[in-house]
Design an enzyme around this catalytic site. Structure first.
Site, mmCIF file in Angstrom:
data_model
loop_
_atom_site.group_PDB
_atom_site.id
_atom_site.type_symbol
_atom_site.label_atom_id
_atom_site.label_comp_id
_atom_site.label_asym_id
_atom_site.label_seq_id
_atom_site.Cartn_x
_atom_site.Cartn_y
_atom_site.Cartn_z
ATOM 1 N N ALA A 115 0.892 -0.976 0.040
ATOM 2 C CA ALA A 115 -0.338 0.094 -0.400
ATOM 3 C C ALA A 115 0.859 1.144 0.255
ATOM 4 O O ALA A 115 0.537 2.574 -1.121
ATOM 5 C CB ALA A 115 -0.989 -0.038 0.616
ATOM 6 N N SER A 145 9.600 0.936 8.577
ATOM 7 C CA SER A 145 10.779 0.240 9.231
ATOM 8 C C SER A 145 10.725 -0.619 9.241
ATOM 9 O O SER A 145 10.004 -2.149 8.609
ATOM 10 C CB SER A 145 10.174 -0.470 10.479
ATOM 11 O OG SER A 145 10.294 -0.643 11.967
ATOM 12 N N VAL A 198 1.930 -11.440 1.603
ATOM 13 C CA VAL A 198 1.350 -12.592 1.282
ATOM 14 C C VAL A 198 0.315 -11.343 0.282
ATOM 15 O O VAL A 198 0.586 -9.778 0.819
ATOM 16 C CB VAL A 198 0.889 -13.183 1.870
ATOM 17 C CG1 VAL A 198 1.433 -14.544 2.392
ATOM 18 C CG2 VAL A 198 0.011 -12.173 3.613
ATOM 19 N N LYS A 206 -3.224 -14.255 -15.224
ATOM 20 C CA LYS A 206 -4.392 -15.112 -13.923
ATOM 21 C C LYS A 206 -5.903 -14.477 -14.496
ATOM 22 O O LYS A 206 -6.008 -13.904 -15.137
ATOM 23 C CB LYS A 206 -4.206 -14.357 -12.872
ATOM 24 C CG LYS A 206 -5.789 -14.962 -11.814
ATOM 25 C CD LYS A 206 -5.348 -14.315 -10.543
ATOM 26 C CE LYS A 206 -7.261 -14.554 -9.356
ATOM 27 N NZ LYS A 206 -6.927 -13.462 -8.757
ATOM 28 N N PRO A 231 -14.192 -16.270 -13.368
ATOM 29 C CA PRO A 231 -13.653 -15.482 -15.036
ATOM 30 C C PRO A 231 -13.182 -14.607 -14.959
ATOM 31 O O PRO A 231 -14.387 -13.538 -14.708
ATOM 32 C CB PRO A 231 -14.269 -16.351 -16.467
ATOM 33 C CG PRO A 231 -15.525 -16.053 -16.558
ATOM 34 C CD PRO A 231 -15.538 -16.588 -14.617
ATOM 35 N N VAL A 234 8.464 4.501 13.807
ATOM 36 C CA VAL A 234 7.113 5.752 14.587
ATOM 37 C C VAL A 234 6.792 5.203 15.184
ATOM 38 O O VAL A 234 6.127 4.149 16.176
ATOM 39 C CB VAL A 234 6.192 5.988 13.574
ATOM 40 C CG1 VAL A 234 4.903 6.734 14.160
ATOM 41 C CG2 VAL A 234 6.493 6.405 12.329
ATOM 42 N N LEU A 249 -4.503 -1.285 4.544
ATOM 43 C CA LEU A 249 -4.269 -2.565 6.078
ATOM 44 C C LEU A 249 -5.150 -2.375 6.932
ATOM 45 O O LEU A 249 -5.686 -2.254 7.701
ATOM 46 C CB LEU A 249 -3.137 -3.963 6.179
ATOM 47 C CG LEU A 249 -3.607 -4.725 4.912
ATOM 48 C CD1 LEU A 249 -2.418 -5.994 5.358
ATOM 49 C CD2 LEU A 249 -4.501 -6.103 4.513
ATOM 50 N N THR A 260 -9.331 -9.553 -3.185
ATOM 51 C CA THR A 260 -9.493 -7.632 -3.608
ATOM 52 C C THR A 260 -8.733 -6.994 -2.870
ATOM 53 O O THR A 260 -9.096 -5.709 -3.320
ATOM 54 C CB THR A 260 -10.645 -8.057 -3.259
ATOM 55 O OG1 THR A 260 -10.785 -8.741 -2.233
ATOM 56 C CG2 THR A 260 -12.430 -8.650 -3.730
HETATM 57 P P1 FAD Z 1 1.723 -3.989 5.717
HETATM 58 O O1 FAD Z 1 2.516 -5.189 4.720
HETATM 59 O O2 FAD Z 1 1.774 -4.823 6.972
HETATM 60 O O3 FAD Z 1 2.846 -2.985 6.038
HETATM 61 C C1 FAD Z 1 2.778 -1.758 6.603
HETATM 62 C C2 FAD Z 1 3.994 -0.561 6.418
HETATM 63 O O4 FAD Z 1 3.830 -0.808 7.587
HETATM 64 C C3 FAD Z 1 5.197 -1.678 7.032
HETATM 65 O O5 FAD Z 1 6.267 -1.325 5.790
HETATM 66 C C4 FAD Z 1 5.759 -1.485 8.231
HETATM 67 O O6 FAD Z 1 7.489 -1.243 8.604
HETATM 68 C C5 FAD Z 1 5.331 -0.455 8.194
HETATM 69 N N1 FAD Z 1 4.502 0.119 10.093
HETATM 70 C C6 FAD Z 1 4.010 -0.151 10.533
HETATM 71 N N2 FAD Z 1 4.259 -0.003 12.013
HETATM 72 C C7 FAD Z 1 5.113 1.168 11.603
HETATM 73 C C8 FAD Z 1 5.738 2.042 12.634
HETATM 74 N N3 FAD Z 1 5.522 2.188 13.870
HETATM 75 N N4 FAD Z 1 7.013 2.520 12.584
HETATM 76 C C9 FAD Z 1 6.914 2.401 10.847
HETATM 77 N N5 FAD Z 1 6.361 1.948 9.920
HETATM 78 C C10 FAD Z 1 5.632 1.273 10.283
HETATM 79 N N6 FAD Z 1 -3.946 -9.103 -1.089
HETATM 80 C C11 FAD Z 1 -4.436 -9.197 -2.448
HETATM 81 O O7 FAD Z 1 -4.870 -8.310 -3.213
HETATM 82 N N7 FAD Z 1 -4.938 -10.795 -3.075
HETATM 83 C C12 FAD Z 1 -4.225 -11.274 -2.173
HETATM 84 O O8 FAD Z 1 -4.473 -12.907 -2.973
HETATM 85 C C13 FAD Z 1 -3.941 -11.439 -1.451
HETATM 86 N N8 FAD Z 1 -3.702 -12.221 -0.100
HETATM 87 C C14 FAD Z 1 -3.343 -12.332 1.214
HETATM 88 C C15 FAD Z 1 -3.992 -13.370 1.869
HETATM 89 C C16 FAD Z 1 -3.188 -13.047 3.313
HETATM 90 C C17 FAD Z 1 -3.105 -14.258 4.372
HETATM 91 C C18 FAD Z 1 -3.381 -11.299 3.920
HETATM 92 C C19 FAD Z 1 -3.068 -11.265 5.591
HETATM 93 C C20 FAD Z 1 -3.558 -10.730 3.070
HETATM 94 C C21 FAD Z 1 -3.731 -11.415 1.683
HETATM 95 N N9 FAD Z 1 -3.848 -9.819 1.167
HETATM 96 C C22 FAD Z 1 -3.984 -10.249 -0.606
HETATM 97 C C23 FAD Z 1 -4.142 -8.369 1.673
HETATM 98 C C24 FAD Z 1 -2.270 -8.256 1.142
HETATM 99 O O9 FAD Z 1 -0.752 -8.623 1.764
HETATM 100 C C25 FAD Z 1 -2.187 -6.695 1.541
HETATM 101 O O10 FAD Z 1 -3.343 -5.600 1.667
HETATM 102 C C26 FAD Z 1 -0.594 -5.862 1.226
HETATM 103 O O11 FAD Z 1 0.578 -6.824 1.346
HETATM 104 C C27 FAD Z 1 -0.999 -3.693 1.670
HETATM 105 O O12 FAD Z 1 -0.234 -4.215 3.020
HETATM 106 P P2 FAD Z 1 0.021 -3.641 3.538
HETATM 107 O O13 FAD Z 1 1.012 -2.580 2.556
HETATM 108 O O14 FAD Z 1 -1.355 -2.002 4.016
HETATM 109 O O15 FAD Z 1 0.403 -3.352 4.948
#
Ligand code: FAD
Length: 487
Positions: free
Chosen positions: A6, A30, A38, A69, A87, A173, A320, A331
């Protein structure tokens, strides 16, 4: 705030599309905390995102070990032994404004619907080529997405974003400074740095550090409808034909994914901790995979739902940090992209207009609600009664919005349509029928052609679909010939 998928998708988009005259982007992450990593399966919309950022397909696929896909195969969902594909594409084609499935219903052949979907037939034969542009060709009637290594996409985007002027700071942070009105003024790092900003994009993952923790925005918990709250994931080597689709197999307490990449297969068991313990889930996953694990299994915890609002004050959650709906229909990355698109369109001036904020929240909420209903449909429309988990989801109350949609389809095959959004009519039809929700009647306008003409037209279209697929190359061959194979 945050450098997972994200964070880097947002930073890369702001740098490439908005540019420095609109915003100077500073990303804090961090490495010690790390990313979820994942999220290997996507929806076709990601192609528009990459294109908008000027990312070439072959370059992206090489960097992330991606495969193509065409949809998702669902096994054992309505009953054990069943299989259907949702599909990315149409089934047959509308005639005189009447949906194709009504003609099949009238002919008493609704169960053969998948034979009229080019991406379903191509997926079953492990074929792939991108769609043609000529709308008269059957080879133009589908879309496609990618399956890729989620740990590689963020670093790939980071390299581009940094070249385009995004500043990055490594650090944890530990505190958030807020003004009297509650707006975030600065984030404080563990090494004492203070980073100020006008607008804060919270991409901190499940922690929801800014929107959830600092702003206190409540979380709407949907786990009574979507009880899966854990996953265990493990990669293994690919042991067969490279399939151009993801497989989701229903299990006694949830479901299991199989996602083929160029260099490995991603596997995971998504389950409800109220119905299965972690050790049993891990054992079940390891028993089900087709070859030796390539790493230790990873456990993940989550909760279905979203923050009541994604944009509050000067904080916007993307990814997330704003919410999570389990990965059954891939999604999450789509929802990240939706938030980024809205952010670019409604990019705020100072002071931030509440009208922009409300518009953003309306779009994001609506999409979450619709995806939620679509996911619940997969669980609820089943005859499975072989475990307490399936008894629970089969008999639970569903949101009124979904109950109404299901009644509409059961009566006469009508699908509540949207002008925009992620899952349109063909997706709902695929899942209704795949899950055993069969319409009792059909649109009477489908009575127009004579019986003989209808049967003949259907037979012709079925043959044409199959013949068109046979002209396509094998999936693995196409990856190699298009220059997308990773070294
Ligand atoms: P994260 O990957 O958790 O990144 C968070 C970031 O914030 C990291 O860089 C971390 O270091 C930083 N951070 C957090 N706290 C601090 C702090 N205090 N100080 C500094 N930095 C900090 N999505 C799909 O589209 N298709 C899929 O098939 C799919 N499968 C999934 C399966 C599972 C089991 C799960 C749990 C999720 C899945 N997802 C899927 C969702 C997908 O993984 C996430 O939407 C995507 O990875 C985005 O995550 P994010 O960047 O929001 O969070």
């Amino acid at each position: 705030m945050g450098g997972g998928t994200a964070g880097w998708m947002t930073a890369a988009a702001l740098a490439a599309v908005a540019g420095r005259s609109v915003a100077e982007v500073h990303l804090v992450e961090s490495e010690e905390i790390g990313i979820v990593g994942v999220g290997e399966a996507t929806l076709p919309h990601i192609r528009a995102f990459n294109t908008r950022l000027g990312i070439g397909e072959a370059e992206f696929m090489r960097a992330t070990g991606a495969t193509f896909k065409l949809g998702i195969e669902f096994c054992d969902w309505a009953r054990i032994g069943d299989s259907y594909i949702h599909p990315f594409g149409a089934f047959g084609h509308d005639v005189d404004g009447v949906g194709f499935h009504h003609y099949l219903s009238r002919a008493g052949q609704i169960a053969t619907l998948p034979d009229y979907s080019l991406p379903v037939v191509a997926a079953r034969h492990a074929k792939f080529a991108p769609p043609l542009e000529d709308p008269r060709s059957l080879l133009s009637t589908f879309g496609y997405a990618y399956q890729f290594d989620a740990t590689r996409y963020a670093p790939f985007l980071r390299a581009r974003a940094e070249r385009q002027g995004v500043a990055r700071t490594e650090g944890r942070v530990v505190d958030v400074e807020q003004s009297a009105t509650g707006d975030v003024v600065a984030v404080m790092l563990d090494d004492g740095q203070r980073i100020t900003g006008d607008l804060f994009i919270d991409c901190s993952g499940f922690r929801s550090l800014l929107l959830g923790q600092a702003m206190g925005e409540p979380f709407e918990d949907w786990s009574h409808w979507l009880p899966c709250d854990r996953a265990v994931a493990v990669p293994c080597a690919d042991a067969g034909t490279l399939k151009p689709y993801t497989t989701a197999t229903a299990m006694p307490a949830g479901w299991r994914w199989r996602i083929p990449l160029q260099h490995r297969v991603g596997n995971g068991y998504v389950y409800s901790s109220a119905h299965l313990d972690d050790g049993a889930a891990q054992d079940a996953l390891l028993r089900s995979i087709e070859s030796t694990p390539l790493a230790d299994p990873r456990m993940l915890r989550f909760k279905a739902g979203r923050r009541a609002r994604s944009w509050v004050g000067n904080v916007i959650a993307v990814g997330l940090a704003g919410g999570f709906l389990e990965p059954l229909e891939s999604t999450s990355i789509y929802l990240i992209q939706l938030a980024i698109t809205q952010l670019l369109e409604l990019f705020p001036a100072t002071p931030i207009s509440p009208i922009d904020r409300d518009a953003f929240n309306r779009v994001v909420d609506l999409e979450y609600d619709r995806i939620r209903d679509f996911l619940i449909l997969h669980y609820h429309a089943t005859t499975r009664d072989d475990s307490p988990f399936w008894d629970h989801v089969r008999t639970m109350d569903v949101p009124d919005t979904l109950a109404e949609k299901m009644t509409l389809f059961r009566q006469r095959g009508r699908v509540m349509t949207y002008r925009e959004g992620v899952f349109l009519e063909p997706s709902w039809i695929a899942v209704y029928l795949g899950q055993g929700v069969v319409p009792k009647g059909y649109d009477q306008r489908a009575d127009r052609p004579s019986d003989a003409a209808l049967v003949q037209a259907l037979a012709r279209l079925r043959t044409e679909t199959r013949d068109a697929v046979m002209t396509m190359p094998d999936h693995a061959a196409y990856i190699a010939q298009s220059g997308a194979a990773a070294a």
